[in-house]
Design an enzyme around this catalytic site. Sequence first.
Site, mmCIF file in Angstrom:
data_model
loop_
_atom_site.group_PDB
_atom_site.id
_atom_site.type_symbol
_atom_site.label_atom_id
_atom_site.label_comp_id
_atom_site.label_asym_id
_atom_site.label_seq_id
_atom_site.Cartn_x
_atom_site.Cartn_y
_atom_site.Cartn_z
ATOM 1 N N CYS A 3 -13.601 3.522 -3.268
ATOM 2 C CA CYS A 3 -12.445 3.673 -4.163
ATOM 3 C C CYS A 3 -12.773 3.312 -5.608
ATOM 4 O O CYS A 3 -12.528 4.100 -6.535
ATOM 5 C CB CYS A 3 -11.260 2.860 -3.645
ATOM 6 N N HIS B 145 -7.788 -2.039 -3.383
ATOM 7 C CA HIS B 145 -7.863 -0.573 -3.419
ATOM 8 C C HIS B 145 -7.332 -0.064 -4.748
ATOM 9 O O HIS B 145 -6.350 -0.571 -5.284
ATOM 10 C CB HIS B 145 -7.069 0.037 -2.264
ATOM 11 N N HIS C 167 -7.728 9.478 -4.986
ATOM 12 C CA HIS C 167 -8.550 8.318 -4.613
ATOM 13 C C HIS C 167 -9.547 8.673 -3.513
ATOM 14 O O HIS C 167 -9.494 9.754 -2.917
ATOM 15 C CB HIS C 167 -7.656 7.154 -4.161
#
Length: 341
Positions: free
Chosen positions: A256, A304, A316
């Site tokens: 990520c 994240h 993402h």
Amino acid sequence: MASHRRPKPASRTRVTVLTATAAAAVALTSQAAHADPKPSKSEVKSKVDKLYDEAEQATEKYNGAKEKQDQLEKQVGALQDKVARGQDELNKLRDGLGSMASAQYRSGGIDPSVQLFLSANPDDFLDKASSLDQLSAKQTEALQKIQAKQRSLAQQRKEAQDKLKDLADTRKELGTKKAETQSKLAAAQKLLNSLTAAEKASLAADDARANRANERADLGHEAPASGRGAAALSAAQSQIGKPYVYGATGTASFDCSGLTSWAYRQAGVSIPRTSQAQAGAGTQIGRSQLKPGDLVLFYGDLHHVGLYAGNGQVLHAPKPGASVRYEAMDNMPFQFGVRVS
């Protein structure tokens, strides 16, 4: 006349064996009846997703330790080079003082204080010398330069030693986080291996459908946060479909924060490597203020991160088995956005 003998009673040993065998059979039957049923495909998927999430948390910490290690290695290298250059300078200063002493000796003798410096304990000379006024101004200046260089080298050596200790601690942390990530991934794989071939194929098909569906999204027509934000989002969009891999920074695969840091680098902006550090890479904003190109942080520990793409969608790198794609922000616990300056 027929015999009417009584049947011989079973031996005590035989009765005991039969009783034990019967008890064991009952126990096994009871255990089988109360054994945990095999988890369903959806239960396995839920547990695997949780393990993947925990692995991502460990990975972001690993990424942070790796970044720190890289920085420390550069700092240690620079300090060691500085120490080496300083030692060369000190040697030249000492050689210069030695030349002065030689000339003085040839002209009729060497000053006792200079002799002490050259032969006894030069590092502590100025602390022990009681009468610098015995030296010439030129010799005094040379000795003071040597003392200053010695102190500077001692400080640089200590700084290098401290950095080396930090580096050793960081490498240890790096190993711990890597082992933690691998442990979570191994546990997830073990769960996946418990599925039948048909269930595995079904899960893979579900992921493939989700990837295809989420590679396309209605992003609306929102104006970007800035030219750099627009460039970062455009760069990330060019990587849609690339697989998620822990610790990867592109371009074959990404995690990520690897995706977001790579995307902003293409826009000419350097942001930190990890999601937690990226949380401080600009101005913190609320959900209603988000514009395409802004960073979006998820989960309480900020493990994240993605790029806001518009219309409630984030671009993402989600998790293993998934590719870089759009996803509704509502699918994850939103914390805040960051507008990179």
